[in-house]
Write an enzyme that holds these catalytic residues in place. Structure first.
Site, PDB file in Angstrom:
ATOM      1  N   GLN A 229       0.249   5.037   9.616  1.00 32.49           N
ATOM      2  CA  GLN A 229      -0.674   6.172   9.730  1.00 32.49           C
ATOM      3  C   GLN A 229      -2.100   5.776  10.111  1.00 32.49           C
ATOM      4  O   GLN A 229      -2.743   6.444  10.920  1.00 32.49           O
ATOM      5  CB  GLN A 229      -0.656   6.961   8.431  1.00 32.49           C
ATOM      6  CG  GLN A 229      -1.275   8.320   8.543  1.00 32.49           C
ATOM      7  CD  GLN A 229      -0.895   9.186   7.356  1.00 32.49           C
ATOM      8  OE1 GLN A 229      -1.465   9.013   6.279  1.00 32.49           O
ATOM      9  NE2 GLN A 229       0.042  10.092   7.535  1.00 32.49           N
ATOM     10  N   PHE A 230      -2.585   4.697   9.517  1.00 36.87           N
ATOM     11  CA  PHE A 230      -3.851   4.067   9.925  1.00 36.87           C
ATOM     12  C   PHE A 230      -3.603   2.568   9.843  1.00 36.87           C
ATOM     13  O   PHE A 230      -2.953   2.107   8.902  1.00 36.87           O
ATOM     14  CB  PHE A 230      -5.010   4.443   8.988  1.00 36.87           C
ATOM     15  CG  PHE A 230      -5.481   5.862   9.113  1.00 36.87           C
ATOM     16  CD1 PHE A 230      -6.573   6.185   9.916  1.00 36.87           C
ATOM     17  CD2 PHE A 230      -4.833   6.875   8.434  1.00 36.87           C
ATOM     18  CE1 PHE A 230      -7.015   7.501  10.028  1.00 36.87           C
ATOM     19  CE2 PHE A 230      -5.261   8.193   8.542  1.00 36.87           C
ATOM     20  CZ  PHE A 230      -6.353   8.510   9.344  1.00 36.87           C
TER      21      PHE A 230
ATOM     22  N   GLU B 116       4.958   8.371   8.151  1.00 34.57           N
ATOM     23  CA  GLU B 116       4.423   9.339   7.191  1.00 34.57           C
ATOM     24  C   GLU B 116       3.841  10.539   7.946  1.00 34.57           C
ATOM     25  O   GLU B 116       2.994  10.352   8.821  1.00 34.57           O
ATOM     26  CB  GLU B 116       3.347   8.662   6.332  1.00 34.57           C
ATOM     27  CG  GLU B 116       3.934   7.552   5.457  1.00 34.57           C
ATOM     28  CD  GLU B 116       2.902   6.516   5.009  1.00 34.57           C
ATOM     29  OE1 GLU B 116       1.691   6.725   5.218  1.00 34.57           O
ATOM     30  OE2 GLU B 116       3.324   5.485   4.452  1.00 34.57           O
TER      31      GLU B 116
ATOM     32  N   LEU C 136       6.521   7.551   1.364  1.00 29.62           N
ATOM     33  CA  LEU C 136       5.238   6.877   1.556  1.00 29.62           C
ATOM     34  C   LEU C 136       5.312   5.389   1.180  1.00 29.62           C
ATOM     35  O   LEU C 136       5.073   5.036   0.024  1.00 29.62           O
ATOM     36  CB  LEU C 136       4.186   7.601   0.704  1.00 29.62           C
ATOM     37  CG  LEU C 136       2.717   7.479   1.090  1.00 29.62           C
ATOM     38  CD1 LEU C 136       1.878   8.423   0.257  1.00 29.62           C
ATOM     39  CD2 LEU C 136       2.175   6.087   1.057  1.00 29.62           C
ATOM     40  N   ALA C 137       5.680   4.553   2.120  1.00 30.57           N
ATOM     41  CA  ALA C 137       5.722   3.111   1.839  1.00 30.57           C
ATOM     42  C   ALA C 137       5.784   2.351   3.156  1.00 30.57           C
ATOM     43  O   ALA C 137       6.798   2.366   3.846  1.00 30.57           O
ATOM     44  CB  ALA C 137       6.928   2.766   0.971  1.00 30.57           C
ATOM     45  N   GLU C 138       4.675   1.698   3.492  1.00 34.46           N
ATOM     46  CA  GLU C 138       4.614   1.002   4.774  1.00 34.46           C
ATOM     47  C   GLU C 138       5.572  -0.173   4.832  1.00 34.46           C
ATOM     48  O   GLU C 138       6.142  -0.457   5.889  1.00 34.46           O
ATOM     49  CB  GLU C 138       3.187   0.530   5.057  1.00 34.46           C
ATOM     50  CG  GLU C 138       2.205   1.647   5.372  1.00 34.46           C
ATOM     51  CD  GLU C 138       1.823   2.484   4.169  1.00 34.46           C
ATOM     52  OE1 GLU C 138       2.041   2.016   3.027  1.00 34.46           O
ATOM     53  OE2 GLU C 138       1.312   3.599   4.347  1.00 34.46           O
TER      54      GLU C 138
ATOM     55  N   HIS D 205      -9.516   2.469   6.826  1.00 37.17           N
ATOM     56  CA  HIS D 205      -8.904   3.293   7.871  1.00 37.17           C
ATOM     57  C   HIS D 205      -9.295   2.815   9.269  1.00 37.17           C
ATOM     58  O   HIS D 205      -8.651   3.177  10.237  1.00 37.17           O
ATOM     59  CB  HIS D 205      -9.340   4.752   7.747  1.00 37.17           C
ATOM     60  CG  HIS D 205      -8.674   5.497   6.638  1.00 37.17           C
ATOM     61  ND1 HIS D 205      -8.844   5.195   5.312  1.00 37.17           N
ATOM     62  CD2 HIS D 205      -7.831   6.563   6.661  1.00 37.17           C
ATOM     63  CE1 HIS D 205      -8.133   6.039   4.571  1.00 37.17           C
ATOM     64  NE2 HIS D 205      -7.515   6.872   5.364  1.00 37.17           N
TER      65      HIS D 205
HETATM   66  C1  LIG Z   1      -1.070   2.570   1.842  1.00 34.34           C
HETATM   67  C2  LIG Z   1      -1.474   3.895   2.339  1.00 34.34           C
HETATM   68  N1  LIG Z   1      -0.635   4.570   3.154  1.00 34.34           N
HETATM   69  C3  LIG Z   1      -0.985   5.774   3.641  1.00 34.34           C
HETATM   70  C4  LIG Z   1      -2.177   6.340   3.320  1.00 34.34           C
HETATM   71  C5  LIG Z   1      -2.584   7.665   3.928  1.00 34.34           C
HETATM   72  N2  LIG Z   1      -2.488   8.717   2.951  1.00 34.34           N
HETATM   73  C6  LIG Z   1      -3.563   9.081   2.235  1.00 34.34           C
HETATM   74  S1  LIG Z   1      -3.182  10.188   1.076  1.00 34.34           S
HETATM   75  C7  LIG Z   1      -1.568  10.224   1.530  1.00 34.34           C
HETATM   76  C8  LIG Z   1      -0.617  11.086   0.773  1.00 34.34           C
HETATM   77  C9  LIG Z   1      -0.633  10.795  -0.675  1.00 34.34           C
HETATM   78  O1  LIG Z   1       0.094  11.735  -1.361  1.00 34.34           O
HETATM   79  P1  LIG Z   1       0.212  11.717  -2.921  1.00 34.34           P
HETATM   80  O2  LIG Z   1       0.494  10.342  -3.405  1.00 34.34           O
HETATM   81  O3  LIG Z   1       1.184  12.757  -3.286  1.00 34.34           O
HETATM   82  O4  LIG Z   1      -1.241  12.087  -3.448  1.00 34.34           O
HETATM   83  P2  LIG Z   1      -2.093  13.419  -3.200  1.00 34.34           P
HETATM   84  O5  LIG Z   1      -2.896  13.215  -1.973  1.00 34.34           O
HETATM   85  O6  LIG Z   1      -1.146  14.550  -3.087  1.00 34.34           O
HETATM   86  O7  LIG Z   1      -2.998  13.543  -4.362  1.00 34.34           O
HETATM   87  C10 LIG Z   1      -1.343   9.370   2.595  1.00 34.34           C
HETATM   88  C11 LIG Z   1      -0.046   9.201   3.269  1.00 34.34           C
HETATM   89  C12 LIG Z   1      -3.032   5.593   2.474  1.00 34.34           C
HETATM   90  N3  LIG Z   1      -4.244   6.051   2.112  1.00 34.34           N
HETATM   91  N4  LIG Z   1      -2.653   4.400   1.999  1.00 34.34           N
END
Ligand SMILES: Cc1ncc(C[n+]2csc(CCOP(=O)(O)OP(=O)(O)O)c2C)c(N)n1
Ligand SMILES: [Mg+2]
Lengths: 325, 360
Positions: free
Chosen positions: A82-83, A29, A58-60, A129
């Site tokens: 990512q974390f 990501e 976005l999918a681990e 995190h």
């Molecule tokens: C399971 C998981 N993976 C990665 C993250 C890190 N992360 C936080 S916000 C984000 C992007 C999210 O984007 P979106 O769903 O479009 O929401 P937005 O922030 O734009 O409101 C990521 C990758 C997380 N918090 N949880």
């Protein structure tokens, strides 16, 4: 020699391996154009193109599955979580699938995957995190778990991890990313996985640690020296497998041990290390082996983080206990 | 083989009531809101915009912790929340603090959440919600459970949950909708599509043209709404709520929106992945601007009124920060206390250890 932060050394290692081996693929990501949220992959997409360094949806769990699939096609995937607190999403992909493939295929298939991820506390992140989940991964047979504590080690260990034919969880302590620079050769080199490093020699007590706690141990050792106590600091560098040979050699010399981990106390690496020490070297011990750990709560809310995390004072306290036993 | 994808995608047109000029273009869909209610919507959007500006400033001064900016998303956040009843249950993501505040979470607690103090996560009596979810997608499956629970209990309420465009890639997203659909549980799944998941554009997230169409595979209703149009967002949510409590199943609502600021205040730099042109294009669609025009044309809003809201917001924010400052400092013993109903022996021991440390 160049002076680098740990994050620069990590980027450098990936750059070298992307250059060396066209089967190396870096993805996760935000790792592409954005260069990762910590900038670990800064510039790599530009240099190697979108086919070698790319963003994933976005999918681990799918990042884990994708890495597995690419490995079956002969690639050497270097995905980023990512974390590391998000690894729960990928537990089946990693622990259920990637870790087992050599075994379940009777040695005919393998997964040369290096999963990189920031972890560890002390940098005021929101929930989930900052966990220290190395124990969870180390409990899974089939995985190697590597944790560097210096820029030099990070580069050599990461190159070795990427070249390793078994899956490696490569955990990068967030607090160490930019907190100091160290000498790092510009050329490529590897550090053998499963080999500890004596970061400081001493004769009175052995401190066993890894990651950020190595630095807390070094600080404690400096303080202890003022009281005439010489502490030896062993940086495990790889927590699975563990270099018990180096640990035992030190125990035989100092006869006193404190094991330090940033993770909570329950069922952690320290318990495992102490069990091995007492099995292998009980007759060399002058005192019980003690532990410095965080308490057994979920990782602290940021406002209590500083007290919750083990620090060098906690280490000094335990050292004094084993010295005065 | 018959091709169906194109036909399906064509059916997901963006639902809009108020255009960028503040003109009603879809009179039939106009929700039944009184003048006072319309003004209340504006009040909330102005207030929330100020709260966002102040939160960013406070974060920069080191007086707030984790913060995900909300400016640009007010129509989407507040329009959905305004359609709820007090007994409905909210499962927000990290950016959805405004919905909690308008549902009744005191401002000082929102600030404590940001600072990483557990009191920020303690919902007051009468607010049915979880504290903001950090794990992307986790709330979607949980919403199915809460909705099923409401159905079993015979409640006429809904569970509403939020994620972003990025969140739709998680397995949990599909699993949650599929479960709720299978049980015809009263859930509303909101996807706030602000076009980016941190740096990753929605085009790289999925091959689907709309996110709303992802409802089809789960066998539930889906609608794409102009998220900068608070009236359309409100109307769509209201309808989804009606259908849900009438036993007609869950709905997926995709709101098209934009976050003007960085992803969070922890070092994100949008210039690395967004163009100024795109920013400008979306700022023209601003939910406050168009709703203000609409109200002014009706003679319901004035600069004076807006200034009153701004002053009130600033004053309340100041008081809330003061109150947050006055809360007792969080201790490790507080954390230990909240681990189990009854502390096991090893934690009792650790409790004593930290009590001693804390009293030093
Ligand atoms: C399971 C998981 N993976 C990665 C993250 C890190 N992360 C936080 S916000 C984000 C992007 C999210 O984007 P979106 O769903 O479009 O929401 P937005 O922030 O734009 O409101 C990521 C990758 C997380 N918090 N949880
Ligand atoms: Mg988004």
């Amino acid at each position: 020699m160049a002076q680098m932060t740990m994050i620069q050394a990590i980027t450098d290692a990936m750059r070298i391996e992307l250059k060396n081996d066209e089967n190396v693929l870096v993805f996760g990501e935000d790792v592409g154009q954005n260069g990762g949220v910590f900038r670990a992959t800064e510039g790599l997409q530009k240099e190697f193109g979108e086919e070698r360094v790319f963003d994933t949806p976005l999918a681990e769990s799918a990042i884990g599955g994708l890495a597995f699939g690419l490995a079956m096609q002969g690639f050497r995937p270097v995905p980023e979580i990512q974390f590391f607190g998000f690894v729960y999403e990928a537990m089946d992909a990693i622990n259920g699938q990637i870790a087992r493939i050599r075994y379940r295929s009777g040695g005919t298939q393998n997964a040369p995957i290096t999963i990189r991820s920031p972890f560890g506390g002390g940098v005021h992140t929101p929930e989930l995190h900052a966990d220290s989940l190395e124990g969870l991964m180390a409990q899974q047979p089939g995985l190697k778990v590597v944790i560097p504590s210096t820029p030099y080690d990070a580069k050599g260990l990461l190159i070795a991890s990427i070249r390793d034919n078994d899956p490696v969880i490569f955990l990068e302590h967030m607090k160490l990313y930019r907190s100091f620079r160290g000498e790092v050769p510009e050329e490529e080199y590897t550090i053998e996985l499963g080999k500890a490093d004596v970061k400081r020699e001493g004769s009175d007590v052995t401190l066993v640690a890894y990651g950020a706690m190595v630095h807390s141990c070094l600080k404690a050792a400096e303080e202890l020296e003022k009281d005439g106590i010489q502490a030896e600091v062993i940086d495990l560098r790889t927590v699975m497998p563990i270099d018990f040979e180096t640990v035992m050699k030190s125990v035989e010399k100092t006869n006193r041990v404190v094991v330090v981990q940033e993770a909570q106390r329950q069922a952690g690496m320290a318990s495992h290390i102490i069990a091995e020490i007492q099995e292998k070297a009980i007759l060399h011990l002058e005192a019980p082996v003690l532990r410095v750990t965080a308490p057994d709560t979920v990782y602290a809310f940021t406002q209590a983080e500083e007290v919750w995390l083990p620090n060098y004072n906690d280490i000094i306290e335990k050292v004094n206990k084993v010295i005065n036993f | 083989m018959k091709r169906t994808l194109e036909n399906i995608e064509k059916q997901f047109e963006t639902f809009q009531i108020l255009n960028e000029e503040g003109k009603i273009i879809n009179e039939d869909a106009m929700p039944d809101l009184s003048d006072d209610e319309l003004k209340e919507l504006m009040h909330r959007m102005v207030y929330t915009r100020i709260l966002d500006q102040r939160s960013i400033a406070l974060n920069r001064q080191g007086r707030l912790g984790f913060y995900a900016p909300t400016a640009g998303q007010e129509g989407s956040q507040l329009g959905t929340q305004y359609a709820l009843e007090q007994e409905d249950f909210i499962l927000p993501a990290y950016r959805d603090v405004p919905q909690l505040i308008w549902q009744g979470l005191p401002l000082y607690q929102a600030f404590l959440f940001s600072r990483g103090h557990y009191h920020g996560n303690q919902m007051p009596e009468g607010v049915h919600a979880l504290s903001p979810q950090i794990i992307i997608g986790a709330q979607y499956t949980q919403a199915a459970g809460i909705a099923l629970g409401m159905k079993i209990r015979g409640k006429k309420n809904v569970a509403i949950t939020y994620t972003g465009d990025g969140g739709t890639s998680q397995g949990d997203f599909y699993e949650g909708m599929n479960f709720a659909g299978a049980y015809k549980a009263p859930a509303i799944f909101v996807v706030q599509n602000n076009r980016f998941a941190i740096s990753v554009p929605v085009e790289k997230q999925t091959a689907a043209t709309t996110l709303a169409q992802k409802a089809v595979a789960a066998g539930i209703e889906g609608i794409q709404v102009d998220g900068m149009d608070i009236l359309a967002v409100y109307a769509a949510t209201k309808e989804a709520r009606e259908r849900a409590i009438n036993g007609e199943g869950p709905t997926l609502i995709e709101t098209l929106t934009y976050r003007y600021g960085p992803h969070t205040m922890a070092g994100d730099d949008p210039t690395r992945y967004r163009t100024e042109d795109l920013d400008n294009e979306w700022e023209k669609k601003d939910p406050l601007v168009r709703f203000r025009k609409f109200l002014e044309n009706k003679g319901l809003w004035s600069e004076e009124e807006e200034n009153k809201v701004i002053d009130q917001a600033k004053k309340e924010i100041k008081e809330a920060i003061k109150k947050a400052d006055e809360q007792p400092k969080q201790k490790v013993t507080d954390l230990i206390k909240n681990m189990y109903e009854e502390l096991p022996a090893h934690l009792q021991e650790q409790m004593e250890e930290y009590k001693a440390k804390e009293s030093k």
